[in-house]
Design a protein around this motif. Structure first.
Motif, PDB file in Angstrom:
ATOM      1  N   LYS A 104      21.155  40.822 -31.176  1.00 19.99           N
ATOM      2  CA  LYS A 104      21.813  40.333 -29.962  1.00 19.99           C
ATOM      3  C   LYS A 104      21.154  39.085 -29.403  1.00 19.99           C
ATOM      4  O   LYS A 104      21.606  38.518 -28.405  1.00 19.99           O
ATOM      5  CB  LYS A 104      21.833  41.446 -28.909  1.00 19.99           C
ATOM      6  CG  LYS A 104      22.728  42.623 -29.315  1.00 19.99           C
ATOM      7  CD  LYS A 104      22.790  43.655 -28.220  1.00 19.99           C
ATOM      8  CE  LYS A 104      23.640  44.851 -28.633  1.00 19.99           C
ATOM      9  NZ  LYS A 104      25.030  44.493 -28.960  1.00 19.99           N
ATOM     10  N   ASN A 126      25.250  38.524 -27.408  1.00 17.57           N
ATOM     11  CA  ASN A 126      25.440  39.971 -27.290  1.00 17.57           C
ATOM     12  C   ASN A 126      26.612  40.506 -28.096  1.00 17.57           C
ATOM     13  O   ASN A 126      26.625  41.672 -28.477  1.00 17.57           O
ATOM     14  CB  ASN A 126      25.620  40.350 -25.820  1.00 17.57           C
ATOM     15  CG  ASN A 126      24.342  40.152 -25.026  1.00 17.57           C
ATOM     16  OD1 ASN A 126      23.256  40.490 -25.488  1.00 17.57           O
ATOM     17  ND2 ASN A 126      24.464  39.599 -23.836  1.00 17.57           N
ATOM     18  N   SER A 148      20.968  34.014 -26.662  1.00 17.76           N
ATOM     19  CA  SER A 148      21.572  35.348 -26.542  1.00 17.76           C
ATOM     20  C   SER A 148      22.974  35.327 -27.125  1.00 17.76           C
ATOM     21  O   SER A 148      23.742  34.399 -26.859  1.00 17.76           O
ATOM     22  CB  SER A 148      21.638  35.761 -25.077  1.00 17.76           C
ATOM     23  OG  SER A 148      20.350  35.863 -24.530  1.00 17.76           O
TER      24      SER A 148
END
Lengths: 113, 112
Positions: free
Chosen positions: B69, B25, B23
């Motif tokens: 993301k 973001n 991940s």
């Protein structure tokens, strides 16, 4: 060999001593990076050379650490007044240009007693 | 630089496909996603890099959704020799910002 080489492979020293670690990058690579890796952690950036000059030394932890690359090829990382906390594997990487596709050497394991 | 989050460890049997998701973001517009592999007592080795959609090479595939993301490294039919730590990194591809920022990586253990 065609890869990045580092010498020595292992270095044991006593607290307070001076050490030099050497990196021979891949021939023709203009960018050279030093990283430090502690046990169980990912490598941590120390300094980046473009040619002979240090383009980014923001990762050097303090003024006991210094690196040179006088002819734009071989680089030496110098550590003065070593401390036990300096014990780690010191990795060198090079790339043809400054890219995030870097070629790493096997590292020098530094142990400060 | 964008921070990445990936599993601390994964286990797999030999011959299986392994997917490691990362991940990120806060990835920036000019950031690329790069994966490195590290065996014990060796320096990291570049595996694959991508910006969007899918990238495949002889070692792995990298899947990147439209929002960028997250990303997934896919290792087809792993063998014991794929046991290593895998790092996901994001950052500019070139220039003075090309220093690599590693996290703690994902430790992949492959067994028979």
């Amino acid at each position: 060999g065609a890869g990045v080489s580092q010498t020595p492979s292992n270095k044991v020293t006593e607290k307070g001593k001076y050490v030099e670690l050497r990196c021979d990058p891949i021939s023709g690579h203009t960018a050279l990076y030093w990283y430090r890796q502690s046990l169980g952690q990912g490598p941590e950036f120390l300094i980046y050379f473009q040619g002979t000059g240090a383009a980014d030394d923001s990762g050097l932890p303090n003024d006991r650490f210094f690196a040179v690359r006088p002819e734009g090829s071989v680089s030496t990382l110098k550590i003065q007044r070593t401390e036990r906390g300096d014990s780690a594997v010191y990795l060198c990487a090079s790339s043809l240009l400054a890219t995030n596709e870097q070629f790493f050497g096997p590292g020098t394991r530094l142990t400060v007693l | 630089l964008a921070k990445t989050t990936q599993p601390i460890s994964m286990d797999s049997y030999e011959g299986q496909e392994v997917n490691i998701t990362c991940s990120h973001n806060n990835i920036a517009t000019n950031d690329y996603i790069t994966w490195y592999q590290q065996f014990p007592s060796q320096g990291p080795r570049f595996i694959i890099q991508g910006y969007k959609t899918k990238v495949t090479n002889e070692v792995a595939s990298l899947f990147i959704p439209a929002d960028r993301k997250s990303s997934t490294l896919s290792l087809p039919r792993v063998s014991l020799s794929d046991t290593a730590v895998y790092y996901c990194l994001v950052g500019p591809q070139t220039g003075t910002a090309s220093k690599l920022t590693f996290g703690t990586g994902t430790r992949l253990q492959v067994t028979l």
